[in-house]
Enzyme design. Structure first.
Site, PDB file in Angstrom:
ATOM      1  CG  ASN A   8      -1.699   1.250   1.376  1.00 54.37           C
ATOM      2  OD1 ASN A   8      -1.456   2.169   1.071  1.00 54.37           O
ATOM      3  ND2 ASN A   8      -3.014   0.573   1.572  1.00 54.37           N
ATOM      4  CG  ASP A  10      -3.064   4.777   0.803  1.00 51.49           C
ATOM      5  OD1 ASP A  10      -2.980   4.685  -0.432  1.00 51.49           O
ATOM      6  OD2 ASP A  10      -3.853   4.256   1.526  1.00 51.49           O
ATOM      7  CG  HIS A  11       0.973   5.910   5.035  1.00 50.46           C
ATOM      8  ND1 HIS A  11       0.106   7.077   5.119  1.00 50.46           N
ATOM      9  CD2 HIS A  11       0.449   4.874   5.650  1.00 50.46           C
ATOM     10  CE1 HIS A  11      -0.974   6.654   5.875  1.00 50.46           C
ATOM     11  NE2 HIS A  11      -0.774   5.235   6.068  1.00 50.46           N
ATOM     12  NE  ARG A  19       7.701  21.092   4.877  1.00 47.26           N
ATOM     13  CZ  ARG A  19       8.739  21.254   4.855  1.00 47.26           C
ATOM     14  NH1 ARG A  19       9.698  21.738   3.937  1.00 47.26           N
ATOM     15  NH2 ARG A  19       9.394  21.320   6.130  1.00 47.26           N
ATOM     16  CG  HIS A  44      -8.126   4.428   0.976  1.00 50.98           C
ATOM     17  ND1 HIS A  44      -8.353   4.205   2.509  1.00 50.98           N
ATOM     18  CD2 HIS A  44      -9.416   4.675   0.452  1.00 50.98           C
ATOM     19  CE1 HIS A  44      -9.439   4.469   2.665  1.00 50.98           C
ATOM     20  NE2 HIS A  44     -10.192   4.746   1.614  1.00 50.98           N
ATOM     21  NE  ARG A  46      -9.302   8.797   4.438  1.00 49.18           N
ATOM     22  CZ  ARG A  46      -9.530   7.861   5.587  1.00 49.18           C
ATOM     23  NH1 ARG A  46      -8.799   6.535   5.733  1.00 49.18           N
ATOM     24  NH2 ARG A  46     -10.480   8.009   6.179  1.00 49.18           N
ATOM     25  NE  ARG A  50      -7.124  11.515   5.914  1.00 49.54           N
ATOM     26  CZ  ARG A  50      -7.772  10.902   6.937  1.00 49.54           C
ATOM     27  NH1 ARG A  50      -7.178  10.162   7.313  1.00 49.54           N
ATOM     28  NH2 ARG A  50      -8.983  11.047   7.262  1.00 49.54           N
ATOM     29  CG  HIS A  51      -3.299   9.204   1.792  1.00 45.44           C
ATOM     30  ND1 HIS A  51      -3.874   8.584   0.844  1.00 45.44           N
ATOM     31  CD2 HIS A  51      -3.403   8.680   3.039  1.00 45.44           C
ATOM     32  CE1 HIS A  51      -4.864   7.671   1.580  1.00 45.44           C
ATOM     33  NE2 HIS A  51      -4.714   7.702   3.012  1.00 45.44           N
ATOM     34  CD  GLU A  71      -6.978  -0.399   1.029  1.00 44.55           C
ATOM     35  OE1 GLU A  71      -6.997   0.950   1.692  1.00 44.55           O
ATOM     36  OE2 GLU A  71      -6.241  -1.102   1.325  1.00 44.55           O
ATOM     37  CB  THR A 101      -5.458   4.718   9.675  1.00 44.41           C
ATOM     38  OG1 THR A 101      -5.369   3.927   8.665  1.00 44.41           O
ATOM     39  CG2 THR A 101      -5.506   4.073  11.025  1.00 44.41           C
ATOM     40  CB  THR A 102      -9.395   1.932   7.171  1.00 43.67           C
ATOM     41  OG1 THR A 102      -9.213   2.743   6.193  1.00 43.67           O
ATOM     42  CG2 THR A 102     -11.026   1.554   6.995  1.00 43.67           C
ATOM     43  CD  GLU A 152      -7.456  -5.887   2.879  1.00 44.54           C
ATOM     44  OE1 GLU A 152      -7.588  -5.747   1.592  1.00 44.54           O
ATOM     45  OE2 GLU A 152      -6.725  -5.302   3.647  1.00 44.54           O
ATOM     46  CG  HIS A 192      -5.530  -1.585   9.537  1.00 42.01           C
ATOM     47  ND1 HIS A 192      -5.311  -1.066  10.522  1.00 42.01           N
ATOM     48  CD2 HIS A 192      -6.040  -0.403   8.618  1.00 42.01           C
ATOM     49  CE1 HIS A 192      -5.479   0.266  10.472  1.00 42.01           C
ATOM     50  NE2 HIS A 192      -5.845   0.716   9.263  1.00 42.01           N
ATOM     51  N   GLY A 193      -2.343  -2.735   9.805  1.00 36.77           N
ATOM     52  CA  GLY A 193      -1.317  -2.538  11.219  1.00 36.77           C
ATOM     53  C   GLY A 193      -0.311  -3.593  11.254  1.00 36.77           C
ATOM     54  N   GLY A 214       0.972  -1.403   4.518  1.00 37.67           N
ATOM     55  CA  GLY A 214       1.553  -0.045   4.056  1.00 37.67           C
ATOM     56  C   GLY A 214       2.302   0.777   5.023  1.00 37.67           C
ATOM     57  CG  HIS A 215       2.262   3.380   9.116  1.00 39.13           C
ATOM     58  ND1 HIS A 215       3.179   2.876  10.188  1.00 39.13           N
ATOM     59  CD2 HIS A 215       2.268   4.603   9.031  1.00 39.13           C
ATOM     60  CE1 HIS A 215       3.622   4.023  10.827  1.00 39.13           C
ATOM     61  NE2 HIS A 215       2.963   4.865  10.266  1.00 39.13           N
TER      62      HIS A 215
HETATM   63  N1  PXP Z   1      -5.896  -2.752   3.928  1.00 34.06           N
HETATM   64  C1  PXP Z   1      -6.974  -1.979   3.836  1.00 34.06           C
HETATM   65  C2  PXP Z   1      -8.253  -2.540   3.503  1.00 34.06           C
HETATM   66  C3  PXP Z   1      -6.504  -0.877   4.345  1.00 34.06           C
HETATM   67  O1  PXP Z   1      -7.605   0.100   4.565  1.00 34.06           O
HETATM   68  C4  PXP Z   1      -5.279  -0.323   4.909  1.00 34.06           C
HETATM   69  C5  PXP Z   1      -4.842   1.057   5.429  1.00 34.06           C
HETATM   70  O2  PXP Z   1      -5.172   1.974   4.359  1.00 34.06           O
HETATM   71  C6  PXP Z   1      -4.196  -1.285   4.877  1.00 34.06           C
HETATM   72  C7  PXP Z   1      -4.607  -2.724   4.439  1.00 34.06           C
HETATM   73  C8  PXP Z   1      -2.977  -1.119   5.091  1.00 34.06           C
HETATM   74  O3  PXP Z   1      -2.797  -0.703   6.646  1.00 34.06           O
HETATM   75  P1  PXP Z   1      -1.293  -0.498   7.059  1.00 34.06           P
HETATM   76  O4  PXP Z   1      -0.990   0.883   6.411  1.00 34.06           O
HETATM   77  O5  PXP Z   1      -1.702  -0.359   8.542  1.00 34.06           O
HETATM   78  O6  PXP Z   1      -0.273  -1.452   6.967  1.00 34.06           O
END
Ligand code: PXP
Length: 242
Positions: A8, A10-11, A19, A44, A46, A50-51, A71, A101-102, A152, A192-193, A214-215
């Site tokens: 992912n 996004d970040h 910036r 994702h 959104r 935001r990102h 997403e 976050t979600t 998921e 997620h996480g 992602g993160h």
């Molecule tokens: N899966 C879904 C459906 C999510 O919404 C996210 C966060 O955007 C992730 C996975 C990835 O989560 P993380 O950034 O905590 O790894």
């Protein structure tokens, strides 16, 4: 069955938007992720942008060589975006503007009617649909009734568990939900996480075919580089499967 990593990005966009700059570009990160062994790129879009921006969806669609997983919230605006860019998978997620976050999964039961329309609309356009749900048997059954191709499973509660006993209980919920979903004929992803410390017990669940992370990967990439951060995650996942 083997397991795939969806990275992912996004970040990477979060850092750019901090910036309002033109760098770093999620498309560059996606290419490096693929070199590091990512088998899918996830983003994702959104509603508040935001990102990830609309431009990123376009550029990633044109440049990513692995499947693209979009997403998005279950709204008419986002269905239009999906129709325009034709991702390989659409993952419907709940979205609240004030959240960091979600925070939880979709409620496939109480939102049944609106979700049914959106899932059908997407599938009519040949867009496979994954529903991001909590690892809960009712949610798995409701997703099946909605005709989702995939679920998921939200791993947030597993990742946030404060002690071994709670973590084990959350892991069992993930195992049970994954087995139930697979038995109903749906593909199973999770995410997620997840990070380098907690990924392996989830990656070891045989029914799970895909993790979206992602993160933790982007955070490590800042220090060691994107390709290496992805490769290290892929190695952990594959080791858990052996
Ligand atoms: N899966 C879904 C459906 C999510 O919404 C996210 C966060 O955007 C992730 C996975 C990835 O989560 P993380 O950034 O905590 O790894």
């Amino acid at each position: 069955m083997s397991i795939r990593l969806g990275v992912n990005v996004d970040h990477v966009a979060t850092l750019r938007q901090a910036r309002r700059a033109v760098y770093p570009d999620p498309a560059t990160a996606a290419a490096l992720a693929e070199l590091g062994g990512a088998q899918q790129i996830t983003l994702h879009l959104r509603e508040d942008r935001r990102h990830i921006q609309d431009r990123d969806v376009r550029v990633l669609r044109d440049t990513v060589q692995t499947p693209l997983n979009l997403e998005m919230a279950a709204t008419a605006e986002m269905v239009k975006v999906a129709y325009e860019h034709k991702p390989n998978m659409v993952t419907l997620v709940p979205e609240r503007r004030e959240e960091l976050t979600t925070e939880g999964g979709l409620d496939a039961n109480s939102q049944r009617e609106s979700l049914r329309k959106i899932v059908k609309n997407l599938k009519d356009g040949d867009l496979p649909v994954s529903l991001f749900i909590d690892p809960d048997l009712d949610q798995v059954r409701a997703s099946h009734k909605l005709d989702a191709n995939q679920v998921e499973l939200h791993t947030g509660r597993y990742c946030e568990a404060r002690n071994q006993k709670d973590r084990q209980a959350e892991l069992i919920r993930l195992v049970d939900a994954a087995k139930a979903a697979a038995k109903l004929g749906m593909r199973v992803a999770a995410g997620h996480g997840l990070n380098y410390q907690n990924v392996q017990p989830v990656a070891a669940i045989a029914e799970i075919e895909e993790l979206n992370i992602g993160h933790s990967i982007v955070a490590r990439a800042v220090l060691v580089g994107f390709e290496r951060a992805v490769r290290e995650m892929v190695e952990l996942m594959h080791a858990a499967r052996r």
